[in-house]
Design a protein around this motif. Structure first.
Motif, short mmCIF file in Angstrom:
data_model
loop_
_atom_site.label_atom_id
_atom_site.label_comp_id
_atom_site.label_asym_id
_atom_site.label_seq_id
_atom_site.Cartn_x
_atom_site.Cartn_y
_atom_site.Cartn_z
N ASP A 1 0.71 -1.15 -0.07
CA ASP A 1 -0.72 -0.60 0.17
C ASP A 1 0.66 0.89 -0.14
N ALA A 2 2.31 0.99 -0.35
CA ALA A 2 2.84 1.95 -0.02
C ALA A 2 3.55 2.43 -1.66
N ASP A 3 3.46 3.91 -2.18
CA ASP A 3 3.63 4.04 -3.54
C ASP A 3 4.34 4.49 -3.24
N LEU B 1 10.07 4.25 5.24
CA LEU B 1 10.08 4.45 6.98
C LEU B 1 8.57 2.40 7.31
N VAL B 2 8.06 2.32 6.80
CA VAL B 2 7.60 0.89 7.15
C VAL B 2 8.22 0.22 7.20
N ARG B 3 9.34 0.47 5.64
CA ARG B 3 10.30 -1.09 6.25
C ARG B 3 11.13 -1.06 7.08
N ARG C 1 0.85 1.05 9.93
CA ARG C 1 -0.46 1.43 9.28
C ARG C 1 -1.31 1.18 10.34
N LEU C 2 -2.49 1.39 10.69
CA LEU C 2 -2.93 1.20 11.76
C LEU C 2 -4.78 1.18 11.07
N GLY C 3 -4.85 1.95 10.26
CA GLY C 3 -6.60 1.90 8.98
C GLY C 3 -6.16 3.03 8.24
N SER C 4 -7.03 3.09 7.43
CA SER C 4 -7.20 4.06 6.44
C SER C 4 -6.43 5.51 6.99
N ARG D 1 -9.42 10.86 0.30
CA ARG D 1 -8.52 10.04 -0.47
C ARG D 1 -7.46 9.89 0.31
N PRO D 2 -6.89 9.59 1.72
CA PRO D 2 -5.29 9.41 2.48
C PRO D 2 -4.87 8.78 1.48
N ARG D 3 -3.60 8.99 2.12
CA ARG D 3 -2.41 8.15 0.45
C ARG D 3 -0.98 8.84 1.68
N PHE D 4 -0.02 7.90 0.73
CA PHE D 4 1.28 8.43 0.74
C PHE D 4 1.69 8.94 2.58
#
Length: 602
Positions: free
Chosen positions: A17-19, A26-28, A34-37, A146-149
């Motif tokens: 989900d990471a574009d 940061l995730v890796r 991520r908890l939710g959208s 549209r939460p993203r990034f």
């Protein structure tokens, strides 16, 4: 921090989900999860980064007289109703809004103009108490469509927001510039490259604002700028000199049958004319907080596009008596049926489309708001629609065949246009992420919420306000977006969670393990921020993790420890050097000083 005793993990796979690269890293690297959208947990490493950034922000704002406070996150509806923003923000769909157990409406605040104004309302009563500059650092909420990034556009985020109160426009201007300079010092200390650009104030109100943008291909905003560094603006605000029109060859006024030409491209191909000779007429519908729908007709040159933000600002001024502008859009077929009396000749509309086509209906303004962009105000012998399907008129002129509407700049500036400050300069385009935004609000909030003071003559006056935002969590990710390589993050020293990672290559080798622990304690005692990788993992795994999490300096305790040497690697450059144990502390301290200096001028 000893990794063997800490909450620490890394991922080898890129999250699905990471574009963008910063989100992936940061995730890796175990900074966020991520908890939710649009909702992320800030894990221990990221929390240290956030604290570093906050400390620098506080230091720079306190230095110019800012006073930190903390305002409520939950606001009663009536506060936002009083300022006139409740319906506007709800219409945008970004406001978290709910009912409490007494069925009273509550807002989770995305910003705090109302709250801070009411906090000072009964205190700032005399001109002698001004100016005042308050700020806070806290969590904000936006119900993003549209939460993203990752942290770039999330629904819950940490923000620094500040507010100032003034008795004169000059005082407001002075503070506005002072805070802008403080922001620039923050970014400089963090080692991040930021461009200040002119911006639109949007729902915040006010006439003057400036954004601070990190230029990156992952940015959601377009920035137009000049190579000489003298101009930069968000595309919503940007102005430029448009290219001259090609002289028209249609010297006589005629209506022509032009079948199948509803677009500029098909028309120009059919008649062998240039788009700069065409006046296109674009329909919009504007809905105001009073509930009134205003039909809008914009006349603009065929090679240009309408800037919705500029158009919104023009309409807000023209129809200020109808309340705030809630929405502006090109109507679809179903929407047109709601306020028109019949079929419109879409694609063939002329500047004089009759008002009689507007349905006589409650809540619908009975006349088109006719706006003429400057790109067509001086066109001669132009081509435009004939208000009849499959027909256009050629050789038309203002004053003779058509009347000019309300003249305004509503065009979208674009890359390649000439710059207003120097026609020799052309506008260039880049993508950017907004990390800060400062506004001169005027008296909008103070007036509506009843904030008053007595001047030197004892007369009651309304103060002026400024507001100043900086996205702390967004800034943290923007640093990563700007500073990384294939191996991972490269933190500037001022924002890094730790300055040094001490890696013991083989914990099964007693001398390495013992010396690694001793160095860890010695470096910490010397005032350095150190993390010790004393995990029972292969050396290669530890080295990859060190690169991934981006600590500025890595000290490897390996086989050379028998010779009294360790390996020192600089993450930013990859430079490696052998350092004697007795020189390690002084070498690291010197490198930290040097790195801070180089980061601040990057």
């Amino acid at each position: 921090m000893r990794l063997s005793q800490s909450f620490f993990y890394t991922l080898r796979e890129v999250p699905s989900d990471a574009d963008i690269r910063s989100h992936q890293l940061l995730v890796r690297a175990g900074y966020i999860r991520r908890l939710g959208s649009g909702s992320y947990s800030l894990l221990p490493l990221m929390q240290r980064v956030i604290h570093k950034i906050e400390a620098i922000v506080r230091d720079e704002l306190d230095r110019i007289g800012g006073q930190e406070c903390l305002l409520p996150q939950m606001h009663p509806d009536e506060v936002w109703e009083a300022s006139g923003r409740l319906e506007a923000y709800r219409a945008e769909g970004i406001l978290f809004h709910f009912q409490d157990r007494q069925n009273r409406g509550q807002v989770l605040a995305p910003t705090h103009e109302e709250a801070v104004t009411l906090a000072v309302k009964d205190v700032l009563r005399s001109y002698r108490q001004y100016p005042v500059h308050l700020y806070q650092i806290q969590t904000k909420f936006r119900d993003e469509i549209r939460p993203r990034f990752g942290l770039m556009r999330s629904r819950e985020f940490i923000m620094k927001d500040g507010y100032s109160f003034h008795t004169s426009a000059q005082s407001l201007e002075d503070t506005y510039q002072q805070i802008g300079q403080a922001y620039e010092r923050v970014f400089e200390r963090l080692g991040i490259k930021v461009v200040a650009v002119e911006a639109d104030s949007g729902a915040m109100g006010g006439k003057k604002s400036r954004e601070f943008m990190v230029l990156t291909q992952a940015g959601e905003d377009e920035v137009l700028y000049t190579a000489d560094g003298q101009y930069a603006a968000n595309v919503e605000k940007a102005e430029s000199i448009f290219s001259p029109a090609v002289p028209s060859r249609f010297t006589e006024h005629h209506k022509h049958h032009t079948p199948g030409t509803p677009t500029i491209a098909t028309l120009c191909d059919f008649m062998d004319c240039d788009p700069t000779q065409v006046v296109k007429n674009v329909l919009y519908q504007a809905i105001f907080s009073s509930g009134v729908l205003v039909p809008v007709l914009v006349s603009i040159r065929g090679d240009q596009d309408v800037n919705p933000t500029k158009l919104s600002n023009v309409l807000s001024e023209m129809f200020s008596g109808l309340g705030s502008l809630q929405s502006l859009e090109v109507p679809d077929a179903d929407q047109l049926k709601e306020w028109t009396t019949g079929e419109l000749p879409l694609g063939y509309i002329a500047p004089d489309l009759p008002d009689s086509l507007i349905a006589f209906r409650e809540g619908v303004h009975g006349q088109f708001a006719r706006i003429t962009d400057f790109t067509v105000s001086e066109l001669e012998n132009f081509v435009t629609g004939a208000n009849e399907t499959d027909h256009h008129v050629y050789g038309a002129n203002w004053g003779g065949n058509f009347q000019l509407g309300y003249l305004a700049d509503v065009r979208m500036a674009k890359a390649g246009d000439r710059a207003k400050h120097d026609p020799e300069q052309t506008l260039l385009s880049a993508r950017g992420v907004e990390v800060g935004h400062i506004f001169q609000l005027g008296n909008r909030y103070a007036d509506r919420l009843g904030l008053r003071y007595l001047d030197a003559q004892g007369q009651e006056q309304v103060p002026l306000m400024g507001c100043y935002g900086m996205g702390i969590t967004r800034l943290a990710q923007a640093i990563v977006e700007q500073s990384h390589d294939e191996q991972g993050i490269i933190w500037p020293l001022a924002a890094a969670p730790y300055q040094v990672i001490l890696t013991v290559a083989n914990m099964g080798q007693s001398e390495q393990a013992e010396k690694g622990l001793q160095l860890y304690q010695d470096l910490k005692a010397a005032g350095l921020e150190v993390m010790l990788d004393d995990r029972d993992e292969r050396a290669g795994v530890k080295f990859k993790d060190a690169d991934l999490i981006g600590i500025p300096f890595r000290v490897v305790v390996g086989k050379t420890i028998q010779e009294g040497l360790v390996e020192l690697i600089t993450r930013q450059t990859g430079e490696k050097q052998q350092v004697a144990l007795e020189d390690l502390e002084s070498t690291l301290s010197g490198l930290c000083v040097e790195r801070k200096r180089s980061d601040s001028v990057c």
